[in-house]
Motif scaffolding. Structure first.
Motif, PDB file in Angstrom:
ATOM      1  N   ALA A 228       0.776  -1.296   0.110  1.00  0.00           N
ATOM      2  CA  ALA A 228      -0.046  -0.173  -0.572  1.00  0.00           C
ATOM      3  C   ALA A 228       0.532   1.495   0.143  1.00  0.00           C
ATOM      4  O   ALA A 228       1.455   0.953   0.392  1.00  0.00           O
ATOM      5  CB  ALA A 228      -0.946   0.103   1.221  1.00  0.00           C
ATOM      6  N   ALA A 229      -0.299   2.262  -0.015  1.00  0.00           N
ATOM      7  CA  ALA A 229       0.593   3.503  -0.527  1.00  0.00           C
ATOM      8  C   ALA A 229       0.761   3.915   1.474  1.00  0.00           C
ATOM      9  O   ALA A 229      -0.291   3.851   2.217  1.00  0.00           O
ATOM     10  CB  ALA A 229      -0.108   4.778  -1.736  1.00  0.00           C
ATOM     11  N   PRO A 230       1.134   5.426   1.806  1.00  0.00           N
ATOM     12  CA  PRO A 230       1.351   6.012   3.434  1.00  0.00           C
ATOM     13  C   PRO A 230      -0.563   5.934   3.438  1.00  0.00           C
ATOM     14  O   PRO A 230      -0.728   6.792   2.274  1.00  0.00           O
ATOM     15  CB  PRO A 230       1.797   6.881   3.376  1.00  0.00           C
ATOM     16  CG  PRO A 230       3.350   6.452   2.104  1.00  0.00           C
ATOM     17  CD  PRO A 230       2.269   6.018   0.789  1.00  0.00           C
ATOM     18  N   GLY A 231      -1.069   6.172   4.171  1.00  0.00           N
ATOM     19  CA  GLY A 231      -2.340   6.546   4.675  1.00  0.00           C
ATOM     20  C   GLY A 231      -3.500   6.012   5.898  1.00  0.00           C
ATOM     21  O   GLY A 231      -2.420   4.744   5.613  1.00  0.00           O
ATOM     22  N   ARG A 232      -4.363   6.280   6.229  1.00  0.00           N
ATOM     23  CA  ARG A 232      -5.211   5.192   6.422  1.00  0.00           C
ATOM     24  C   ARG A 232      -6.109   4.322   6.131  1.00  0.00           C
ATOM     25  O   ARG A 232      -6.471   5.098   4.679  1.00  0.00           O
ATOM     26  CB  ARG A 232      -6.246   6.767   7.672  1.00  0.00           C
ATOM     27  CG  ARG A 232      -7.496   5.295   8.463  1.00  0.00           C
ATOM     28  CD  ARG A 232      -7.558   6.552   9.961  1.00  0.00           C
ATOM     29  NE  ARG A 232      -8.749   5.757   9.832  1.00  0.00           N
ATOM     30  CZ  ARG A 232      -8.885   5.143  11.311  1.00  0.00           C
ATOM     31  NH1 ARG A 232      -6.921   4.651  11.376  1.00  0.00           N
ATOM     32  NH2 ARG A 232      -8.945   4.596  11.603  1.00  0.00           N
ATOM     33  N   TRP A 233      -5.558   3.007   6.142  1.00  0.00           N
ATOM     34  CA  TRP A 233      -6.591   1.987   5.392  1.00  0.00           C
ATOM     35  C   TRP A 233      -8.060   1.788   6.425  1.00  0.00           C
ATOM     36  O   TRP A 233      -7.709   0.463   7.025  1.00  0.00           O
ATOM     37  CB  TRP A 233      -5.576   0.948   5.011  1.00  0.00           C
ATOM     38  CG  TRP A 233      -4.394   1.408   3.870  1.00  0.00           C
ATOM     39  CD1 TRP A 233      -3.714   2.285   4.648  1.00  0.00           C
ATOM     40  CD2 TRP A 233      -4.726   2.022   2.665  1.00  0.00           C
ATOM     41  NE1 TRP A 233      -2.815   2.324   3.669  1.00  0.00           N
ATOM     42  CE2 TRP A 233      -3.812   2.227   2.076  1.00  0.00           C
ATOM     43  CE3 TRP A 233      -5.605   1.770   1.620  1.00  0.00           C
ATOM     44  CZ2 TRP A 233      -3.831   3.463   0.488  1.00  0.00           C
ATOM     45  CZ3 TRP A 233      -5.344   2.154   0.316  1.00  0.00           C
ATOM     46  CH2 TRP A 233      -4.415   2.462  -0.274  1.00  0.00           C
ATOM     47  N   THR A 234      -8.861   0.957   6.053  1.00  0.00           N
ATOM     48  CA  THR A 234      -9.491  -0.126   6.398  1.00  0.00           C
ATOM     49  C   THR A 234      -9.214  -1.677   5.731  1.00  0.00           C
ATOM     50  O   THR A 234      -9.129  -1.583   4.278  1.00  0.00           O
ATOM     51  CB  THR A 234     -11.498   0.461   6.001  1.00  0.00           C
ATOM     52  OG1 THR A 234     -11.667   1.411   6.762  1.00  0.00           O
ATOM     53  CG2 THR A 234     -11.940  -0.974   6.785  1.00  0.00           C
ATOM     54  N   VAL A 235      -9.267  -3.079   6.711  1.00  0.00           N
ATOM     55  CA  VAL A 235      -9.181  -3.779   5.483  1.00  0.00           C
ATOM     56  C   VAL A 235     -10.726  -4.663   6.332  1.00  0.00           C
ATOM     57  O   VAL A 235     -10.603  -4.781   7.105  1.00  0.00           O
ATOM     58  CB  VAL A 235      -8.458  -4.794   6.335  1.00  0.00           C
ATOM     59  CG1 VAL A 235      -7.962  -5.955   6.206  1.00  0.00           C
ATOM     60  CG2 VAL A 235      -6.521  -3.594   5.621  1.00  0.00           C
ATOM     61  N   ARG A 236     -11.243  -5.314   5.159  1.00  0.00           N
ATOM     62  CA  ARG A 236     -13.080  -5.717   5.570  1.00  0.00           C
ATOM     63  C   ARG A 236     -12.632  -7.806   4.888  1.00  0.00           C
ATOM     64  O   ARG A 236     -12.058  -7.430   4.059  1.00  0.00           O
ATOM     65  CB  ARG A 236     -13.786  -4.683   4.764  1.00  0.00           C
ATOM     66  CG  ARG A 236     -15.275  -5.978   4.898  1.00  0.00           C
ATOM     67  CD  ARG A 236     -15.912  -4.953   4.077  1.00  0.00           C
ATOM     68  NE  ARG A 236     -16.149  -4.071   4.532  1.00  0.00           N
ATOM     69  CZ  ARG A 236     -16.275  -2.598   4.479  1.00  0.00           C
ATOM     70  NH1 ARG A 236     -16.589  -2.187   2.987  1.00  0.00           N
ATOM     71  NH2 ARG A 236     -16.538  -0.841   4.934  1.00  0.00           N
TER      72      ARG A 236
END
Length: 102
Positions: free
Chosen positions: A67-75
């Protein structure tokens, strides 16, 4: 295993040549009642909730995304239930994510 969706099945080991000093890897395990869940569809959503990628958890429940830097949600979506978790990846390295379904 071919499920027709094209989502690659995962393993716990990182592929050879991955430099965690340069790469952002979101990796973890899908579980139900603490036990690993294989065959779950694990989706990566960006900060705005947009679908970015999908993989299938390994027999041991393992998954990973680059991924790239940042905030992610994993579902995670599985016949035994769904679940999600959030992770913020500020820089390179392995960022652990645990997703419980049920």
């Amino acid at each position: 295993m071919s499920d027709g969706c094209g989502a690659p099945e995962q393993t716990a080991a990182l592929p050879a040549g991955i430099d965690l000093a340069k790469e952002i890897v979101l990796g973890g395990k899908v579980t139900v009642d603490g036990a690993p869940v294989g065959g779950a569809f694990v989706r990566l959503l960006d900060a705005s909730g947009e679908f970015t990628a999908e993989v299938v958890s390994s027999q041991d429940g393992d998954f990973r995304f680059f991924a790239a830097p940042g905030r992610w949600t994993v579902r995670a979506l599985h016949r035994s239930g769904n679940g999600e978790a959030s992770v913020t990846a500020d820089g390179p390295g392995l960022h652990p994510v645990a997703v419980a379904v049920g």
